[in-house]
Design a protein around this motif. Structure first.
Motif, PDB file in Angstrom:
ATOM      1  N   LEU A   1       1.956  -5.618  -2.464  1.00 33.46           N
ATOM      2  CA  LEU A   1       1.113  -4.804  -1.685  1.00 33.46           C
ATOM      3  C   LEU A   1      -0.373  -4.963  -2.761  1.00 33.46           C
ATOM      4  O   LEU A   1      -1.477  -5.293  -2.922  1.00 33.46           O
ATOM      5  CB  LEU A   1       1.113  -4.361  -0.403  1.00 33.46           C
ATOM      6  CG  LEU A   1       1.303  -5.034   0.709  1.00 33.46           C
ATOM      7  CD1 LEU A   1       1.861  -3.734   2.000  1.00 33.46           C
ATOM      8  CD2 LEU A   1       0.908  -6.237   0.868  1.00 33.46           C
TER       9      LEU A   1
ATOM     10  N   ALA B   1      -3.230  -9.474  -0.063  1.00 32.60           N
ATOM     11  CA  ALA B   1      -1.849  -9.039  -0.165  1.00 32.60           C
ATOM     12  C   ALA B   1      -1.461  -9.691   0.784  1.00 32.60           C
ATOM     13  O   ALA B   1       0.024  -8.716   0.085  1.00 32.60           O
ATOM     14  CB  ALA B   1      -2.307  -7.173  -0.326  1.00 32.60           C
ATOM     15  N   SER B   2      -1.111  -9.985   0.908  1.00 35.11           N
ATOM     16  CA  SER B   2       0.314  -9.974   2.777  1.00 35.11           C
ATOM     17  C   SER B   2       0.342 -11.455   1.802  1.00 35.11           C
ATOM     18  O   SER B   2       1.693 -11.119   1.963  1.00 35.11           O
ATOM     19  CB  SER B   2      -0.635 -10.589   4.029  1.00 35.11           C
ATOM     20  OG  SER B   2      -1.662  -8.709   4.382  1.00 35.11           O
TER      21      SER B   2
ATOM     22  N   ALA C   1       2.871 -10.367  -0.876  1.00 33.30           N
ATOM     23  CA  ALA C   1       4.169  -9.733  -0.268  1.00 33.30           C
ATOM     24  C   ALA C   1       4.758 -10.864   0.697  1.00 33.30           C
ATOM     25  O   ALA C   1       6.171 -10.178   0.403  1.00 33.30           O
ATOM     26  CB  ALA C   1       3.639  -8.513   1.177  1.00 33.30           C
ATOM     27  N   LEU C   2       4.445 -11.361   1.089  1.00 41.99           N
ATOM     28  CA  LEU C   2       5.103 -13.127   1.352  1.00 41.99           C
ATOM     29  C   LEU C   2       6.349 -13.470   0.531  1.00 41.99           C
ATOM     30  O   LEU C   2       7.490 -14.038   0.197  1.00 41.99           O
ATOM     31  CB  LEU C   2       4.656 -13.740   2.274  1.00 41.99           C
ATOM     32  CG  LEU C   2       3.831 -13.582   3.580  1.00 41.99           C
ATOM     33  CD1 LEU C   2       3.023 -14.715   4.107  1.00 41.99           C
ATOM     34  CD2 LEU C   2       5.395 -12.904   4.172  1.00 41.99           C
TER      35      LEU C   2
ATOM     36  N   PHE D   1      -7.267  -8.137   2.043  1.00 43.23           N
ATOM     37  CA  PHE D   1      -5.758  -7.710   3.112  1.00 43.23           C
ATOM     38  C   PHE D   1      -4.971  -9.082   3.233  1.00 43.23           C
ATOM     39  O   PHE D   1      -3.729  -9.165   3.057  1.00 43.23           O
ATOM     40  CB  PHE D   1      -6.034  -7.669   4.417  1.00 43.23           C
ATOM     41  CG  PHE D   1      -6.466  -6.538   4.282  1.00 43.23           C
ATOM     42  CD1 PHE D   1      -6.807  -5.186   3.309  1.00 43.23           C
ATOM     43  CD2 PHE D   1      -5.639  -5.383   5.913  1.00 43.23           C
ATOM     44  CE1 PHE D   1      -7.113  -4.344   3.873  1.00 43.23           C
ATOM     45  CE2 PHE D   1      -5.820  -4.019   6.058  1.00 43.23           C
ATOM     46  CZ  PHE D   1      -6.392  -2.774   5.006  1.00 43.23           C
ATOM     47  N   GLY D   2      -6.318  -9.885   2.805  1.00 43.24           N
ATOM     48  CA  GLY D   2      -4.782 -12.276   2.937  1.00 43.24           C
ATOM     49  C   GLY D   2      -4.264 -11.809   1.768  1.00 43.24           C
ATOM     50  O   GLY D   2      -3.119 -12.282   1.809  1.00 43.24           O
TER      51      GLY D   2
ATOM     52  N   TRP E   1       4.739  -0.712  10.514  1.00 39.24           N
ATOM     53  CA  TRP E   1       3.708  -1.228  11.058  1.00 39.24           C
ATOM     54  C   TRP E   1       4.416  -1.145  12.566  1.00 39.24           C
ATOM     55  O   TRP E   1       2.722  -1.347  13.137  1.00 39.24           O
ATOM     56  CB  TRP E   1       3.936  -2.790  10.779  1.00 39.24           C
ATOM     57  CG  TRP E   1       2.530  -2.866   9.342  1.00 39.24           C
ATOM     58  CD1 TRP E   1       4.055  -3.676   8.693  1.00 39.24           C
ATOM     59  CD2 TRP E   1       1.995  -3.361   9.283  1.00 39.24           C
ATOM     60  NE1 TRP E   1       2.984  -4.023   7.977  1.00 39.24           N
ATOM     61  CE2 TRP E   1       2.192  -3.559   8.335  1.00 39.24           C
ATOM     62  CE3 TRP E   1       0.931  -2.616  10.114  1.00 39.24           C
ATOM     63  CZ2 TRP E   1       0.581  -3.798   7.530  1.00 39.24           C
ATOM     64  CZ3 TRP E   1      -0.452  -3.142   8.969  1.00 39.24           C
ATOM     65  CH2 TRP E   1      -0.440  -3.216   7.782  1.00 39.24           C
TER      66      TRP E   1
END
Length: 691
Positions: free
Chosen positions: A271, A261-262, A265-266, A258-259, A6
């Motif tokens: 992902l 997957a994020s 991931a948290l 994306f939301g 990132w």
């Protein structure tokens, strides 16, 4: 996604804003040349395009072209791309989008049907691979920590490569594809446990309690996502789709991917698995095919970045200096995985004709193994106990196996040819799927196309034409972007697919060239031309009927390849029936079919009563013979009214929703007419006249 990955994106954005390194806007303006990140992205696009073209000319799979191109332009060869972090970030997005599209193609129901393949088949494959690799290394004196660490690296396969190959071979829904997907899903789940185990192998980490807590948190997040699939996402997608805005739909779909997957991931889940779950969310709505069409161009772009990034990691100098070790490692890895995976699939009760292709497809090492290898090396673990040299050997062997996966998978055909033919009891009837169900009548996405009239778009003219075909006994299917039109058709039991019919990929999947005829009766002339242009690139020989609204449009549609262009002055439904009905159906019968819903007008007496009536006398074609908004909401109505300005059909004020009045007030269309059989009265909302 690593923090370092990132950082590449963040630095690029800061450089674009002129603030990287503390520079001011004036100082940024003083520097000549494009931003560094733009040069790297431009090189990425150029290399990707050249690799794809070279693969096409050499008749290679694009995957191989991208891998070789990454090796060529990477730091180990020409050194054209010097920012691997930025390319790595793009590649992770590619893996996410790939898994998202795979999730769209499945539903929770279909996933539940392969639960045994996921947990038993995948569990056997991962567990036995770790045990076999660790046992072999322990026998050669490698330490226990390095042996188990190596087994974890080898247990994973490349989801991106395997699913790409299955898609190109049309085997995603075949038994081979189903078993492969089940194993790959379990591998992605196993990554969670492996990430937690590696610090413990290195003598760090929170122990067994920490592992259990992390797994519980991950399980909770996954359960939350699955609940949302049933309760939240379908109505949300309905709201977004009703805007009929491509921009809003695309942004909503990408944000959902994306939301989710994020969020996963948290919780420590990969992902890619989160993106797959997001695809499942969309698949539970009616808009999976449309989402697939919108996301596919992005997926292709970022997937190219992924395969390039894999090639970038190969150091040709290291390979040349350790050629024997690298080739030996690659051969042993492939042999181990093929044997173990074949044995695991056979334990599921599958035949060798399934087990061998699955084993050859998954014989490489996966992309997530790179992440595990980096984490383990930082903690002092090494591949096969080779120390610092182990990382280089592992990367080189992995890249080689990925590059040769298509060739390895191609061995399945010759090897299976040596096996005895299956017994009649073990064979599957032609045209049936893995569950034995007959799918010969269905096309892609469950839409029948072969020997049918296919409507692209479902405007007012298409509605009349479809109903007339139905009365004449002619089968048809519809592809539309309208949720209301789809609800109307579903209510009647007519085959319909909500999707963007201007996407060439969708038309290929539908095998549109097998249609008896394609009718493009979209109310938007620009959409009609665009649909026809794309259709002709996919199916140049299919019979096309369309409609022009002007002399210029007539000539343009003919130039694009439409065999039959109906003018705006000719009744479209009648024209389509004339062209498509068999000779034994007389013109009188067609006229009777069409007489039930003819264009409507106001009488001379009605026109004289009101200035609004004089300007809204018709004729207009009613858009339907139902209240589409009530159908979409699952409600009923009392009477129907038709707008004399645009042909909108809505329910009366005695009905629950009063859609006719809502339309008139919202659009400023003052005059309505009764849409009930035998009634011809009209009404002006401003002057309130009826006769």
């Amino acid at each position: 996604m690593t923090v370092r990955g990132w950082t590449g994106w963040g630095a690029a954005l800061l450089a674009l804003a002129g603030v990287a390194g503390g520079s001011t806007a004036a100082e940024g303006a003083a520097h000549a040349g494009p931003p560094a990140f733009l040069v790297q992205l431009t090189l990425l696009l150029i290399v990707s395009a050249l690799a794809a073209y070279g693969s096409f000319r050499l008749r290679l799979l694009p995957i191989i072209g991208f891998l070789l191109a990454g090796v060529l332009v990477g730091p180990g060869a020409l050194g054209l791309i010097r920012d691997p972090e930025l390319i790595s970030a793009a590649s992770e997005v590619g893996v996410m989008l790939l898994l998202f599209t795979i999730g769209i193609e499945f539903s929770l129901e279909r996933l539940s049907r392969i639960a045994r393949l996921i947990f038993l088949g995948g569990g056997l494959q991962v567990g036995l691979t770790v045990l076999a690799a660790a046992g072999a290394l322990l026998a050669f004196g490698v330490g226990a920590a390095d042996a188990v660490f190596t087994g974890c690296l080898l247990a994973l396969s490349s989801t991106a490569i395997v699913m790409k190959l299955l898609g190109e071979r049309g085997e995603t829904n075949a038994r081979t594809g189903q078993v492969s997907l089940g194993i790959l899903i379990f591998q992605d789940l196993a990554v969670v446990l492996m990430v937690l185990m590696i610090p413990m192998l290195a003598g760090q980490g929170g122990g067994a309690a920490g592992v259990l807590l992390a797994l519980a948190k991950a399980g909770g997040i996954i359960a939350l996502v699955l609940v949302a699939a049933r309760r939240v996402v379908p109505p949300l997608m309905e709201v977004v789709a009703r805007t009929c805005s491509t921009e809003i739909f695309l942004l909503a779909v990408v944000a959902l991917c994306f939301g989710t997957a994020s969020l996963t991931a948290l919780a420590g889940v990969s992902l890619a698995l989160g993106a797959f779950l997001a695809g499942l969310l969309v698949s539970e709505s009616r808009y999976g095919a449309q989402a697939m069409g919108e996301i596919l161009p992005l997926q292709i772009l970022f997937s190219a970045a992924f395969f390039l990034s894999v090639g970038l990691q190969l150091d040709l100098g290291f390979v040349a200096g350790n050629l024997g070790l690298v080739l030996g490692a690659a051969a042993l890895i492939a042999l181990l995985k093929v044997l173990v995976t074949s044995f695991s699939v056979r334990l599921l009760g599958e035949s060798w004709r399934t087990a061998l292709p699955v084993a050859l497809l998954t014989g490489q090492v996966g992309e997530f193994s790179f992440v595990l290898a980096t984490t383990g090396a930082a903690l002092g673990l090494s591949f096969a106990g080779l120390g610092e040299r182990g990382t280089g050997v592992f990367i080189a062997a992995t890249v080689l196996l990925m590059a040769f996966t298509p060739a390895l998978a191609a061995l399945g055909g010759p090897l299976l040819a040596r096996l005895p033919s299956p017994t009649p009891a073990g064979t599957r009837a032609a045209g049936t799927d893995a569950t034995g169900e007959d799918r010969r009548g269905d096309g892609a996405h469950g839409l029948p196309v072969a020997d049918r009239v296919v409507f692209l778009g479902y405007g007012a003219h298409a509605r009349l034409s479809a109903r007339a075909l139905s009365r004449a006994g002619q089968p048809y299917s519809v592809v539309t972007r309208s949720p209301d039109g789809a609800s109307e058709l579903q209510g009647r039991g007519a085959p319909v697919l909500i999707a963007d019919y201007t996407r060439a990929g969708l038309l290929r999947e539908l095998n549109i060239e097998s249609a008896r005829a394609v009718v493009i009766a979209d109310d938007d002339p620009e959409m009609t031309e665009r649909s026809l242009s794309v259709l002709r690139t996919v199916a140049p020989q299919v019979r096309v009927i369309t409609r022009a609204t002007s002399p210029e449009g007539f000539a343009g549609l003919q130039a694009l390849g439409a065999q039959h262009v109906l003018s705006a002055h000719k009744e479209v439904a009648a024209g389509i029936l004339d062209l498509l009905t068999p000779p034994e159906v007389t013109r009188a019968e067609l006229s009777r079919h069409l007489a039930e819903h003819p264009p409507v007008t106001l009488s001379a007496t009605q026109r004289a009563q009101c200035e609004h009536a004089a300007h809204n006398a018709g004729p207009v074609t009613p858009e339907s013979d139902v209240c589409l908004e009530c159908v979409a909401a699952g409600d009923t109505w009392v009477h129907l009214r038709v707008c004399m300005t645009c042909g909108h059909v809505g329910c009366c004020d005695s009905s629950k929703n009063r859609h006719a009045t809502r339309h008139a007030q919202g659009q400023g269309h003052p005059v309505i007419r009764s849409a009930e059989p035998g009634e011809d009265w009209a009404y002006c909302y401003e002057h309130r006249w009826t006769k």
